[in-house]
Design an enzyme around this catalytic site. Structure first.
Site, PDB file in Angstrom:
ATOM      1  N   CYS A 154       0.838  -1.203   0.000  1.00  0.00           N
ATOM      2  CA  CYS A 154       0.000   0.000   0.000  1.00  0.00           C
ATOM      3  C   CYS A 154       0.870   1.249   0.000  1.00  0.00           C
ATOM      4  CB  CYS A 154      -0.916  -0.003   1.222  1.00  0.00           C
ATOM      5  SG  CYS A 154      -1.981   1.451   1.321  1.00  0.00           S
ATOM      6  N   PRO A 155       0.773   2.099  -1.016  1.00  0.00           N
ATOM      7  CA  PRO A 155       1.565   3.333  -1.011  1.00  0.00           C
ATOM      8  C   PRO A 155       1.107   4.331   0.047  1.00  0.00           C
ATOM      9  CG  PRO A 155       0.059   3.295  -2.892  1.00  0.00           C
ATOM     10  CD  PRO A 155      -0.030   1.957  -2.239  1.00  0.00           C
TER      11      PRO A 155
END
Length: 353
Positions: A70-71
């Site tokens: 997940c960025p």
């Protein structure tokens, strides 16, 4: 109430970020050495991939029960932080819905007190309210614009994050991850393609949504198990999923096609010199691109109309087993015709793209 939302959102957000997903120990091997034949080996981590673990290129480690990278949290969502990440996805839309309600009611009441209805026109005076006394916080044109902008952000966050929350809840109630859902779909395609007659049963579904839910959410906040060994349903093997992964990997090698680069490619995301269609149809994914030099050999495993994904065939022994995989323009390669027995190019045969 807004302060409560903020505290809970930030707590779960930073928990998901700093606690992390949990990584497979470097050099890990199963307790029984004979079980190694059921597992994949990671050359980067110099260890076997434990069941439900996958190697993340961004974290450069094998992640236990990896769902995705997940960025937003700059980390993977996996075994240890799956609950915190899901609670963040739940609380963020709820806080935004509460904020949206406040914005809408504020703009409605303030505008209602500033509207004058005539016989043929409607006038809005943003300088002051006509009936109610001046509010504690002055509400002028700039405040109205800021409230409208904030309302758009709140509604956008509610829709975007809320859909991600629904996706996470679906995989949690079946005790899967996003990657495992994809593996299950590929298993069905493989069985249908080869007509083997076998049936793939996902081994970690406990058969009850509540039991699956308890695998992620516990009263102590610590997920069950150690992230390496997992309970399986009756009739399934401890390594049923890893065996299916090995079958899919072997199938991918069989169905892959060898190509040779006929043009240089620098590895940029949107190459300008490779044509307009190639530029505008670049894959919208975080997967990398690989640079190509004329004469390089690539083993392509999948592709789009103007792009292909594959692994560069490294001949030099100095490469140290490092794999180069990624997307490259279809325009830069052509099919490499070779004899399957001698692995040599076929002379005198025209190569087709």
């Amino acid at each position: 109430m807004l302060l409560n939302w903020t505290v809970m959102i930030l707590y779960n957000y930073f928990s998901a970020m700093f606690v992390g997903p949990g990584y497979v120990p470097l050099g890990w091997t199963p307790e029984k050495s004979q079980d190694c034949i059921y597992l994949q080996y990671c050359k980067v981590c110099q260890a076997y991939k434990a069941p439900r673990s996958h190697h993340c290129r961004k974290c450069n480690r094998c992640v236990m029960k990896m769902d995705h990278h997940c960025p937003w949290i700059n980390n993977c969502c996996g075994y240890q932080n799956h609950a915190s990440f899901t609670l963040f996805l739940l609380l963020a839309p709820l806080g935004c819905i509460h904020a949206s309600f406040i914005f809408i009611m504020t703009m409605y009441t303030q505008l209602y007190n500033r509207i004058s209805f005539g016989w043929s026109s409607v006038k809005i005076d943003m300088s002051a309210a006509k009936r109610d006394p001046r509010p504690i916080i002055p509400f002028g044109l700039s405040a109205f614009a800021a409230s409208l902008f904030a309302l758009g952000l709140a509604l956008g966050t509610t829709i975007a994050v809320g859909m991600l929350f629904i996706i996470q809840v679906k995989v949690i109630l079946t005790n899967k991850t996003s990657i495992e859902s994809w593996i299950e779909e590929k298993a069905k395609d493989r069985i249908q393609y080869y007509q083997t007659g076998e049936t793939f049963i996902f081994p970690y579904d406990m058969g009850s949504k509540w039991k699956n839910f308890r695998q992620v959410f516990t009263w102590s906040g610590i997920p069950e198990g150690d992230g390496l060994d997992w309970p399986v349903r009756d009739g399934c093997h401890q390594y049923s999923l890893t065996i299916e992964q090995l079958k899919q990997k072997a199938d991918k090698r069989v169905r892959s096609v060898r190509y040779r680069a006929i043009e240089d490619y620098s590895g940029v995301c949107c190459p300008v010199t490779k044509g307009v269609k190639t530029f505008f149809t670049t894959p919208c994914t975080e997967e990398p691109r690989i640079a190509l030099s004329k004469g390089d050999l690539i083993l392509a495993t999948r592709g789009l109309k103007h792009w292909m994904y594959g692994e560069k065939i490294l001949i030099s022994a100095a490469d140290g087993g490092i794999r180069e995989r990624g997307w490259f323009p279809r325009k830069c390669v052509e099919k490499y015709q070779y004899d399957s027995e001698t692995d040599q190019p076929v002379d005198g045969e025209k190569k087709s793209k």
